[in-house]
Design a protein around this motif. Structure first.
Motif, PDB file in Angstrom:
ATOM      1  N   TYR A   1      57.549  35.479  80.404  1.00 58.04           N
ATOM      2  CA  TYR A   1      56.673  36.098  79.123  1.00 58.04           C
ATOM      3  C   TYR A   1      55.406  35.487  79.285  1.00 58.04           C
ATOM      4  CZ  TYR A   1      61.299  37.680  77.481  1.00 58.04           C
ATOM      5  OH  TYR A   1      62.393  38.345  77.402  1.00 58.04           O
ATOM      6  N   LEU A   2      54.497  36.210  78.786  1.00 61.60           N
ATOM      7  CA  LEU A   2      53.022  35.743  78.467  1.00 61.60           C
ATOM      8  C   LEU A   2      52.586  34.886  77.333  1.00 61.60           C
ATOM      9  CD1 LEU A   2      51.056  38.884  79.855  1.00 61.60           C
ATOM     10  CD2 LEU A   2      52.102  36.937  81.302  1.00 61.60           C
ATOM     11  N   GLY A   3      53.677  35.173  76.384  1.00 66.12           N
ATOM     12  CA  GLY A   3      53.261  34.650  75.083  1.00 66.12           C
ATOM     13  C   GLY A   3      54.445  34.857  73.925  1.00 66.12           C
ATOM     14  N   ASN A   4      54.211  34.539  72.814  1.00 65.17           N
ATOM     15  CA  ASN A   4      55.099  35.167  71.773  1.00 65.17           C
ATOM     16  C   ASN A   4      54.535  35.163  70.338  1.00 65.17           C
ATOM     17  OD1 ASN A   4      54.980  32.434  70.916  1.00 65.17           O
ATOM     18  ND2 ASN A   4      57.512  32.307  70.694  1.00 65.17           N
ATOM     19  N   PHE A   5      55.105  35.685  69.469  1.00 65.19           N
ATOM     20  CA  PHE A   5      54.594  35.989  68.087  1.00 65.19           C
ATOM     21  C   PHE A   5      55.435  35.130  67.151  1.00 65.19           C
ATOM     22  CE2 PHE A   5      52.970  38.170  64.539  1.00 65.19           C
ATOM     23  CZ  PHE A   5      51.718  38.917  64.871  1.00 65.19           C
TER      24      PHE A   5
ATOM     25  N   SER B   1      55.072  44.483  73.761  1.00 64.40           N
ATOM     26  CA  SER B   1      55.386  43.700  72.786  1.00 64.40           C
ATOM     27  C   SER B   1      56.805  44.106  72.227  1.00 64.40           C
ATOM     28  CB  SER B   1      54.491  43.745  71.728  1.00 64.40           C
ATOM     29  OG  SER B   1      54.906  43.689  70.231  1.00 64.40           O
ATOM     30  N   LEU B   2      57.769  43.327  72.149  1.00 68.63           N
ATOM     31  CA  LEU B   2      59.116  43.571  71.653  1.00 68.63           C
ATOM     32  C   LEU B   2      59.843  42.342  71.447  1.00 68.63           C
ATOM     33  CD1 LEU B   2      60.749  46.659  72.347  1.00 68.63           C
ATOM     34  CD2 LEU B   2      62.426  45.036  72.986  1.00 68.63           C
ATOM     35  N   ASN B   3      60.480  42.415  70.195  1.00 63.09           N
ATOM     36  CA  ASN B   3      61.395  41.156  70.011  1.00 63.09           C
ATOM     37  C   ASN B   3      60.458  39.932  69.890  1.00 63.09           C
ATOM     38  OD1 ASN B   3      64.080  40.469  69.012  1.00 63.09           O
ATOM     39  ND2 ASN B   3      64.315  39.515  71.092  1.00 63.09           N
ATOM     40  N   ASP B   4      59.598  39.623  69.382  1.00 62.15           N
ATOM     41  CA  ASP B   4      58.536  38.672  69.259  1.00 62.15           C
ATOM     42  C   ASP B   4      58.076  38.205  70.485  1.00 62.15           C
ATOM     43  OD1 ASP B   4      59.262  38.403  66.768  1.00 62.15           O
ATOM     44  OD2 ASP B   4      60.574  37.027  66.754  1.00 62.15           O
ATOM     45  N   GLN B   5      58.293  38.757  71.781  1.00 61.60           N
ATOM     46  CA  GLN B   5      57.708  38.251  73.021  1.00 61.60           C
ATOM     47  C   GLN B   5      56.602  39.309  73.611  1.00 61.60           C
ATOM     48  OE1 GLN B   5      59.026  35.800  74.162  1.00 61.60           O
ATOM     49  NE2 GLN B   5      61.270  35.494  73.641  1.00 61.60           N
TER      50      GLN B   5
END
Ligand code: ASN
Length: 430
Positions: free
Chosen positions: A275-279, A247-251
């Motif tokens: 990427y698998l997803g984001n936040f 998890s880094l930089n919203d990714q």
């Protein structure tokens, strides 16, 4: 919630927004249509070309826009609003109480302090996990935390015994916790994450690595948000069954494939495999259902046991990395061959080395030599290996540092050259 006349049925209840079917109850239209006997019909509207399907159900992906019989648009994201409306429900799905999260601290920039608020270099590791937790928003509604400081170093200094203590810390936390977060320097984070994905079968428990690019003292430090997101990711039922995450930089990405591609920027980590997803705004959005990397070989580490093999005593085999370049001197192979159990070479292009270097490599015939690449992306196809050597192995998609770890693990397991090739074949090398 969508209009009552639309019935939504998720195909897999364990996966948010997995493929789902929509059934529109539309008696008026159905009755006027002689060809359709059913009281329900499914309608999918595409803004350019509206079509009506006579199927009773229709699969849809979460990106399509579904229109009901009043033609009011209902973005499918509303489907997830039932979840996002209640923050706790995002985390306690299938748990009887708040998820229990273990944080293992190892250091890195995320645990560092610099000389001034504008300094983003020349800082030093100085924060404990408690200091880091003090800087993030309240998580008491999300999870219960327990933490342990395994070490507090810049990740360039992570030693073999520290790597193994991270392995041990994660292995023992797996039994008692619902998620694990490891704070780590970004320089070698991908190596530790790759090692852990290759050696630990985490089942459903998310293992989330997190770091930062700015020290805690800097303006707009990224550490607190990254740590907060990592804790949320580890606590979320949506992260189950995804293995080692970063998890880094919203990714959110797979620890197996992630690579640090920028030495300075906040958007430091990149992954060609996606990427698998984001936040975003407190919400975790995965792009795919739970998935683990293809072809990962899981090694069973036999550490600190009285086995008789030469790597006893928690020592990993020695593997060095050589960097290919124009005018590369073949003598370099002679300089390292006796000291190291295996060699990885960052070749030019997709396996190119000067002929004299290739000849030198194949002449070592029992010593495994993995051909990896200087290029950030792409792979080494087996067809590009020197033809006459049984000891040369293509790294496939793995970069030199990940190839080094994979070769170490193969040697630790006493694998033969053919077995090592099979392992690298999982990432299309071998
Ligand atoms: N951004 C970072 O974390 C870099 C630091 N040198 C480390 O790897 O520990």
């Amino acid at each position: 919630m969508p209009n009552d006349s639309i019935e939504i049925k998720t195909i897999c209840s364990d996966v948010e927004n997995s493929q789902f079917t929509l059934t529109v109850n539309n008696e008026e239209e159905n009755n006027s249509d002689d060809n359709i006997n059913s009281k329900t019909r499914t309608r999918i509207n595409n803004p350019i070309n509206s079509t009506i399907s006579s199927d009773s159900t229709l699969s849809s992906t979460s990106t399509s826009t579904i229109t009901n019989n009043n033609t009011s648009n209902i973005p499918t994201s509303q489907h997830s609003d039932t979840i996002s409306n209640n923050i706790r429900s995002r985390y306690i799905h299938n748990y009887h109480q708040l998820p229990r999260i273990k944080i293992l601290g190892t250091g890195g920039t995320i645990a560092s302090k610099g000389g001034s608020s504008s300094a983003t270099a020349g800082y030093h590791v100085d924060l404990t996990i408690q200091d880091m937790l003090d800087a993030i928003p309240d998580i008491s509604q999300i999870c219960e935390i327990e933490y342990e400081q395994l070490c507090n170093v810049d990740s360039k200094d992570i030693s073999e015994s520290q790597l193994l203590s991270i392995y041990n810390g994660i292995s023992s936390a797996l039994q008692k916790f619902d998620g694990i977060v490891i704070t780590h320097g970004t320089d070698t984070l991908s190596e530790t994450a790759f090692f852990i994905e290759s050696t630990i079968d985490s089942g459903d428990v998310p293992i989330v690595f997190v770091g930062s690019m700015r020290p805690s003292t800097s303006v707009s430090a990224d550490g607190p948000m990254n740590l907060y997101q990592a804790i949320c990711i580890a606590s979320s039922w949506k992260s189950k069954g995804r293995g080692v995450l970063v998890s880094l930089n919203d990714q959110i990405s797979a620890g197996y494939y992630i690579t640090k591609t920028n030495a300075n920027s906040l958007d430091s980590f990149n992954v060609r495999q996606g990427y698998l997803g984001n936040f975003v705004n407190n919400e975790i959005h995965y792009y795919y259902p739970p998935v683990k990397p293809q072809g990962v070989h899981k090694f069973k580490l036999k550490l600190n046991h009285d086995n008789k093999d030469k790597y006893n005593g928690n020592k990993l085999p020695l593997v060095c990395i050589l960097y290919g370049h124009q005018t590369m001197d073949p003598e370099i192979i002679d300089l390292v061959k006796d000291h190291y159990d295996g060699i990885v070479i960052a070749t030019m292009g997709a396996g190119s080395l000067p002929d004299e270097v290739n000849d030198k490599c194949v002449s070592l015939f029992n010593k495994p030599i993995v051909y990896s690449k200087r290029s950030m992306d792409g792979m080494i196809p087996i067809a590009n290996l020197p033809k006459n050597g049984n000891n040369v192995i293509a790294s496939g998609y793995l970069n030199p540092e990940k190839s080094r770890i994979l070769l170490q693990l193969c040697l630790l397991s006493n694998y033969s050259l053919d077995e090592i090739k099979c392992v690298f074949n999982g990432v299309y090398g071998g």
